[in-house]
Design a protein around this motif. Structure first.
Motif, PDB file in Angstrom:
ATOM      1  N   MET A   1       0.848  -1.186   0.000  1.00 15.49           N
ATOM      2  CA  MET A   1       0.000   0.000   0.000  1.00 15.49           C
ATOM      3  C   MET A   1       0.887   1.241   0.000  1.00 15.49           C
ATOM      4  N   PRO A   2       0.671   2.174  -0.911  1.00 15.48           N
ATOM      5  CA  PRO A   2       1.503   3.374  -0.978  1.00 15.48           C
ATOM      6  C   PRO A   2       1.419   4.198   0.296  1.00 15.48           C
ATOM      7  N   LEU A   3       2.549   4.766   0.668  1.00 18.16           N
ATOM      8  CA  LEU A   3       2.648   5.607   1.850  1.00 18.16           C
ATOM      9  C   LEU A   3       2.236   7.024   1.478  1.00 18.16           C
ATOM     10  N   ASP A   4       1.323   7.610   2.227  1.00 12.43           N
ATOM     11  CA  ASP A   4       0.822   8.947   1.938  1.00 12.43           C
ATOM     12  C   ASP A   4       1.514   9.957   2.847  1.00 12.43           C
ATOM     13  N   THR A   5       2.667  10.456   2.406  1.00  9.89           N
ATOM     14  CA  THR A   5       3.402  11.456   3.166  1.00  9.89           C
ATOM     15  C   THR A   5       4.225  12.314   2.220  1.00  9.89           C
ATOM     16  N   LYS A   6       4.443  13.555   2.603  1.00  9.10           N
ATOM     17  CA  LYS A   6       5.296  14.439   1.826  1.00  9.10           C
ATOM     18  C   LYS A   6       6.663  14.577   2.479  1.00  9.10           C
ATOM     19  N   ALA A   7       6.859  13.913   3.606  1.00 12.20           N
ATOM     20  CA  ALA A   7       8.124  14.002   4.328  1.00 12.20           C
ATOM     21  C   ALA A   7       9.218  13.169   3.678  1.00 12.20           C
ATOM     22  N   ILE A   8       8.830  12.164   2.914  1.00 17.88           N
ATOM     23  CA  ILE A   8       9.773  11.230   2.316  1.00 17.88           C
ATOM     24  C   ILE A   8       9.570  11.215   0.801  1.00 17.88           C
ATOM     25  N   ALA A   9      10.675  11.283   0.067  1.00 18.13           N
ATOM     26  CA  ALA A   9      10.590  11.315  -1.400  1.00 18.13           C
ATOM     27  C   ALA A   9      10.364   9.939  -2.007  1.00 18.13           C
ATOM     28  N   PHE A  10      10.980   8.917  -1.412  1.00 20.47           N
ATOM     29  CA  PHE A  10      10.901   7.569  -1.976  1.00 20.47           C
ATOM     30  C   PHE A  10      10.636   6.556  -0.873  1.00 20.47           C
ATOM     31  N   VAL A  11       9.849   5.550  -1.210  1.00 20.27           N
ATOM     32  CA  VAL A  11       9.576   4.450  -0.289  1.00 20.27           C
ATOM     33  C   VAL A  11       9.828   3.156  -1.038  1.00 20.27           C
ATOM     34  N   GLY A  12      10.622   2.274  -0.438  1.00 19.41           N
ATOM     35  CA  GLY A  12      10.886   0.973  -1.037  1.00 19.41           C
ATOM     36  C   GLY A  12      10.121  -0.106  -0.288  1.00 19.41           C
ATOM     37  N   TYR A  13       9.549  -1.030  -1.042  1.00 22.89           N
ATOM     38  CA  TYR A  13       8.742  -2.109  -0.456  1.00 22.89           C
ATOM     39  C   TYR A  13       9.384  -3.460  -0.761  1.00 22.89           C
ATOM     40  N   ASP A  14       9.192  -4.420   0.141  1.00 25.01           N
ATOM     41  CA  ASP A  14       9.648  -5.775  -0.134  1.00 25.01           C
ATOM     42  C   ASP A  14       8.558  -6.528  -0.892  1.00 25.01           C
ATOM     43  N   ARG A  15       8.784  -7.796  -1.134  1.00 26.71           N
ATOM     44  CA  ARG A  15       7.836  -8.595  -1.931  1.00 26.71           C
ATOM     45  C   ARG A  15       6.482  -8.766  -1.267  1.00 26.71           C
ATOM     46  N   ARG A  16       6.439  -8.617   0.044  1.00 26.06           N
ATOM     47  CA  ARG A  16       5.162  -8.734   0.769  1.00 26.06           C
ATOM     48  C   ARG A  16       4.415  -7.409   0.842  1.00 26.06           C
ATOM     49  N   GLY A  17       5.021  -6.364   0.300  1.00 26.45           N
ATOM     50  CA  GLY A  17       4.384  -5.057   0.327  1.00 26.45           C
ATOM     51  C   GLY A  17       4.677  -4.260   1.586  1.00 26.45           C
ATOM     52  N   GLU A  18       5.636  -4.712   2.385  1.00 29.50           N
ATOM     53  CA  GLU A  18       6.001  -3.993   3.608  1.00 29.50           C
ATOM     54  C   GLU A  18       7.124  -3.004   3.310  1.00 29.50           C
ATOM     55  N   VAL A  19       7.102  -1.881   4.011  1.00 30.54           N
ATOM     56  CA  VAL A  19       8.116  -0.845   3.808  1.00 30.54           C
ATOM     57  C   VAL A  19       9.474  -1.360   4.281  1.00 30.54           C
ATOM     58  N   ILE A  20      10.482  -1.238   3.405  1.00 30.57           N
ATOM     59  CA  ILE A  20      11.836  -1.658   3.764  1.00 30.57           C
ATOM     60  C   ILE A  20      12.807  -0.471   3.735  1.00 30.57           C
ATOM     61  N   LEU A  21      12.458   0.585   2.976  1.00 26.22           N
ATOM     62  CA  LEU A  21      13.342   1.734   2.819  1.00 26.22           C
ATOM     63  C   LEU A  21      12.540   3.028   2.813  1.00 26.22           C
ATOM     64  N   LEU A  22      13.016   3.997   3.572  1.00 23.31           N
ATOM     65  CA  LEU A  22      12.517   5.374   3.506  1.00 23.31           C
ATOM     66  C   LEU A  22      13.691   6.203   3.006  1.00 23.31           C
ATOM     67  N   ALA A  23      13.471   7.001   1.962  1.00 23.48           N
ATOM     68  CA  ALA A  23      14.570   7.763   1.377  1.00 23.48           C
ATOM     69  C   ALA A  23      14.138   9.188   1.075  1.00 23.48           C
ATOM     70  N   GLU A  24      15.064  10.095   1.296  1.00 23.08           N
ATOM     71  CA  GLU A  24      14.844  11.509   1.019  1.00 23.08           C
ATOM     72  C   GLU A  24      15.978  11.995   0.123  1.00 23.08           C
ATOM     73  N   ALA A  25      15.662  12.801  -0.863  1.00 23.88           N
ATOM     74  CA  ALA A  25      16.661  13.383  -1.761  1.00 23.88           C
ATOM     75  C   ALA A  25      16.656  14.898  -1.586  1.00 23.88           C
TER      76      ALA A  25
END
Length: 95
Positions: free
Chosen positions: A1-25
């Protein structure tokens, strides 16, 4: 499920759809580990974000990575710092 936030530019998900990475540029030059640690602390302190195994901040001259540290918003140095100029140089040459 997509993360609804403006604090983080990129979100990486694993194969189960769980968040594995939060990234900001950020386009800011001249960054440091201390600057990145403060930015990470501010993001974690002021926004509701899911747990993630990794947190990454990328700038033109530095890539800063933290391994999972729990949900605390403490100012801690990155677990890994890379010189982005070396890593990203081939991509900048193509621009």
């Amino acid at each position: 499920m997509p993360l609804d936030t403006k604090a983080i530019a990129f979100v990486g998900y694993d194969r189960r759809g769980e968040v594995i990475l939060l990234a900001e540029a950020k386009s800011r030059p001249g960054t440091s580990e201390r600057w990145a640690s403060q930015l990470r602390r501010n993001i974690l302190a002021h926004d509701v974000l899911p747990q993630a195994r990794f947190f990454l901040i990328a700038t033109p001259d530095g890539i800063y990575v933290w391994k999972e540290q729990g949900s605390g918003a403490s100012e801690i140095p990155p677990d890994l710092t890379l010189d982005a100029r070396n890593v990203l140089a081939p991509y900048f040459e193509k621009l």
